[in-house]
Design a protein around this motif. Structure first.
Motif, mmCIF file in Angstrom:
data_model
loop_
_atom_site.group_PDB
_atom_site.id
_atom_site.type_symbol
_atom_site.label_atom_id
_atom_site.label_comp_id
_atom_site.label_asym_id
_atom_site.label_seq_id
_atom_site.Cartn_x
_atom_site.Cartn_y
_atom_site.Cartn_z
ATOM 1 N N GLU A 91 0.746 -0.802 0.030
ATOM 2 C CA GLU A 91 0.216 -0.385 0.053
ATOM 3 C C GLU A 91 0.836 1.031 0.082
ATOM 4 O O GLU A 91 0.896 1.422 -0.454
ATOM 5 N N ALA A 92 1.683 1.313 0.634
ATOM 6 C CA ALA A 92 2.428 2.204 0.787
ATOM 7 C C ALA A 92 3.460 2.527 0.175
ATOM 8 O O ALA A 92 3.726 3.711 -0.835
ATOM 9 N N SER A 93 3.771 1.451 -1.178
ATOM 10 C CA SER A 93 4.365 2.031 -2.147
ATOM 11 C C SER A 93 4.045 2.406 -3.787
ATOM 12 O O SER A 93 4.325 2.598 -4.118
ATOM 13 N N LYS A 128 2.071 12.099 -10.579
ATOM 14 C CA LYS A 128 1.411 13.118 -10.454
ATOM 15 C C LYS A 128 2.409 14.042 -10.985
ATOM 16 O O LYS A 128 2.099 14.924 -11.382
ATOM 17 N N GLU A 179 1.647 4.754 -2.487
ATOM 18 C CA GLU A 179 1.190 5.623 -2.836
ATOM 19 C C GLU A 179 3.081 6.573 -3.032
ATOM 20 O O GLU A 179 2.669 7.987 -3.545
ATOM 21 N N ARG A 180 3.668 6.195 -2.960
ATOM 22 C CA ARG A 180 5.356 6.724 -3.548
ATOM 23 C C ARG A 180 4.357 6.742 -5.346
ATOM 24 O O ARG A 180 4.852 8.013 -5.663
ATOM 25 N N PHE A 239 2.384 6.792 -6.825
ATOM 26 C CA PHE A 239 1.316 8.070 -6.742
ATOM 27 C C PHE A 239 2.386 9.102 -7.143
ATOM 28 O O PHE A 239 2.155 10.070 -8.298
ATOM 29 N N ALA A 240 2.131 9.445 -5.378
ATOM 30 C CA ALA A 240 3.022 10.883 -5.622
ATOM 31 C C ALA A 240 4.254 10.930 -7.050
ATOM 32 O O ALA A 240 4.123 11.959 -7.153
#
Lengths: 459, 459
Positions: free
Chosen positions: B16-18, B27, B20-21, B23-24
């Motif tokens: 999950e955290a990976s 963007k 998010e990274r 996605f950042a």
């Protein structure tokens, strides 16, 4: 001093002020094909309505499903009436970067011993319309009336097919009653040499979309196996003409009349060779039917041109994409009795025959008009010809025009009117192109020409 | 539990955290071909530099005349070193209107029992790069070190020809010293079936401009006589292939090797027919050389595609213009020993031969790279193959790729390195197209695959 001389003198005295009025109109961006300029079209219509009202015309802007039609009327008891037609809408301005001055900021530019007005619409058609309006002004300001009845009808959809004009003609038949129609949307034969146009090519305009894959593809992954719609469309475009420059669409030349040998002989005498016509635009080799004179290629023969084509990646740099769709805008100029509907059908069949079985095609038809021929000899034409000869010191040439003005056919069909096409634009005015211009002499002597023509037609 | 198992477990826990990274990073609009996104490229480089620095890499963003190259290094005494390569730049996003979600607002979309990340760069190449970075993270967070030395080099100009990379490789030769290069910018054979890519097609990319008249012309006035550059360019494009789908540029097939019959036999066994390859993209008929299997058309045969074409009026509605210029972006995929310079010259001669004498042409060459073949058999490839088999439960296929990754040739020439090309993207990921996506399983199992490959290469 005769009334005519006083009116001519007044037009000359008005010259500076009349240019200011023209500039005010040219500043309004009335691009009819682009919905973003809807407001500009209305503003241009309202401007003209006020202008005509100020001159004493009974003037109104009539609503249509598209852009309004401006109508101005000043009838004269027991005198004949002329119906003058023009348009206030203009072509799009792209490519904008090729304009040396902004298209809606008119400027007078001097060079080569000439002065010209540079602006979109300066020649097509606001400048030309204003020659007639200023002619009326000169008469009104000197004699207080016009030599004959005048109805002015200026539409806002000429550049997008005059879609709503035929219905309006039908509806306003009584108001538009006249003995002859006048149109000022054509060119002179050459600088200093006036012309009356007696034939106009018709037009059909098709937008073609070829669809291959259901998405854009990466050429590295799919290149080789996946059909490229730009290849398909290019092959179709390439097949539209044979090596001699003839259009290959089946039945395309049905209804194309052969020009009488005496007319061709007359045209030969005009000495319009490739050098004279093509050199000014940077070309040398006529691209049309190789067995035809250049004057035939542009006036009496039908043609086919791709007016726009696009697909895939068109931005800066390199993108290795295979497009899903390819597009082209393709138009045909028609002559004689060519049937627009038949040509359209034959063209669509031509495209479909060349389409790979797993591709699709869609068509959007933009315009359709038959070619027009107005009588070579009529009293109105003779009178106008004499008036033009008086103004320019040289007799006008009667010519065919490559362009299309569909309204001329509608005038005949709906109002029973023949049309006199007299214009003062020049071939080099770059209409529909960047840096469209109108010669100040066209504007000045055009105004004077209409003053004379109005007097001649009243006699 | 072994170190490997602990690292794999950590990767799953990090999932999950990976995301998010990832996605950042997604963007940040790092379109390298468009100067308007210069800042986005720098931001994407800086983001990655911070990310690698946070993991303990000695990280920096190196300036080039173009976009920066991110370098991260964590060497291990007396262990071999791998050089991992990827790119943070992405393709342009047009046609924007075909995206169902904004290209730089990554979303997870579920459907058909799958979850995918939709965003420009999700598959090409940010998502793939992050599989490797997250693999390093899992090792570092469990054992505190990597199984072997790792240098990560992520450039920002892959989508515009890697212009500044060769000079950087030369300059940073010592820092980049390694035993093998790893590249994660390729696809799997199919969902669930991993692949190691052993050959890559080369590429040349040309922008062609055909110039006829010195201005845009009105087709009514000039149509028929004036050369239309869109007709000229269409005829040239149509002539690039013959009826059997072969490219007709002289000498084009010089240096194209014949695929050995046993390899073709093996390919036949893969059962990749037109239906399997083309149906998913809405097509049915292979467009390439008609005597070749589809797998040859996309992998082992050279190709030619128009990637973009434009000219004249492309806006809404009808404009009866004959354009002054017509443009095309045309690329060739190269194989074997085809010489990019020779193909470019032959292509330019091909165009010039077909140009009417009064037209002009200009060329802009965007890219040029030879085809690449990496060794079919090597210890690194065997080890990576075994690691992939462990992760996916099925042995990887060794395939050719239709795409071009020129850096692989530079690695060999400048650094003396062979390259292992392992990627987890899928053919249907729509890279370079709207709605580019990356399968969450590609991301998750891709990360796990690299964890295993690093361990295998260290052994």
């Amino acid at each position: 001093m005769s009334d005519l001389d006083r009116a001519l003198e007044r037009a000359d005295a008005n010259h500076e002020a009349s240019l200011e009025r023209l500039f005010a109109w040219l500043k309004i961006p009335s691009i009819s094909t682009d919905p973003a300029y809807r407001h500009g079209c209305r503003e241009a219509a309202d401007w003209l309505k006020r202008e005509l009202g100020g001159l004493g015309f009974s003037a109104s802007a009539r609503e249509t499903p598209g852009h309004p039609i401006v109508l101005g009327s000043m009838l004269k008891p027991s005198a004949p009436t002329v119906l003058f037609y023009g348009h206030y809408d203009v072509q799009p301005v792209d490519p904008l970067e090729k304009w040396t001055t902004p298209p809606f900021e008119p400027r007078i530019i001097e060079g080569g011993g000439k002065k010209v007005v540079v602006a979109r619409g300066s020649s097509d058609d606001k400048g030309q319309v204003m020659t007639f309006v200023e002619a009326c002004r000169a008469w009104l300001e000197t004699t207080g009336s016009l030599p004959l009845g005048v109805t002015i009808m200026i539409e806002g959809e000429e550049e997008c097919g005059s879609t709503n004009l035929p219905a309006f003609l039908e509806e306003a038949k009584d108001e538009l009653a006249a003995q002859v129609a006048l149109v000022c949307d054509t060119t002179m034969w050459a600088e200093g040499k006036p012309a009356i146009t007696s034939s106009l090519r018709g037009l059909i305009y098709e937008e073609v979309t070829v669809i291959a894959a259901d998405r854009d593809l990466h050429s590295g992954m799919y290149g080789g196996a996946a059909r490229n719609p730009l290849h398909v469309l290019s092959a179709i475009v390439a097949a539209l003409h044979d090596e001699s420059g003839r259009v290959t669409v089946a039945g395309f030349y049905d209804g194309v009349p052969e020009t009488p040998e005496e007319v061709r002989e007359q045209w030969r005498g005009l000495g319009l060779d490739a050098d004279a016509f093509l050199k000014p635009i940077g070309l040398a080799i006529p691209a049309g039917e190789s067995d035809r004179m250049i004057i035939e290629q542009i006036q009496s023969r039908p043609t086919c041109d791709v007016n726009g084509m696009w697909g895939g990646y068109t931005g800066a740099g390199a993108k290795t994409v295979i497009a899903s769709e390819a597009h082209a805008k393709i138009s045909f100029r028609l002559v004689g009795d060519q049937d627009p509907a038949a040509v359209r059908d034959a063209f669509r069949a031509f495209v479909r025959e060349r389409l790979p079985a797993d591709c699709r095609v869609s068509f959007e038809g933009h315009k359709g008009s038959r070619a027009i021929r107005v009588p070579f000899y009529s009293p109105a034409l003779s009178k106008a010809g004499a008036a033009l000869a008086d103004e320019w010191g040289v007799a006008p040439v009667t010519i065919g025009s490559g362009g299309s003005i569909p309204v001329v056919g509608d005038f005949k069909r709906t109002l029973g009117l023949d049309t006199l096409l007299v214009g003062f634009a020049l071939d080099e005015d770059q209409i529909h192109s960047p840096n469209e211009k109108y010669d100040l002499e066209s504007f000045r002597k055009g105004t004077r020409s209409w003053i004379r023509i109005l007097a001649a037609l009243a006699s």
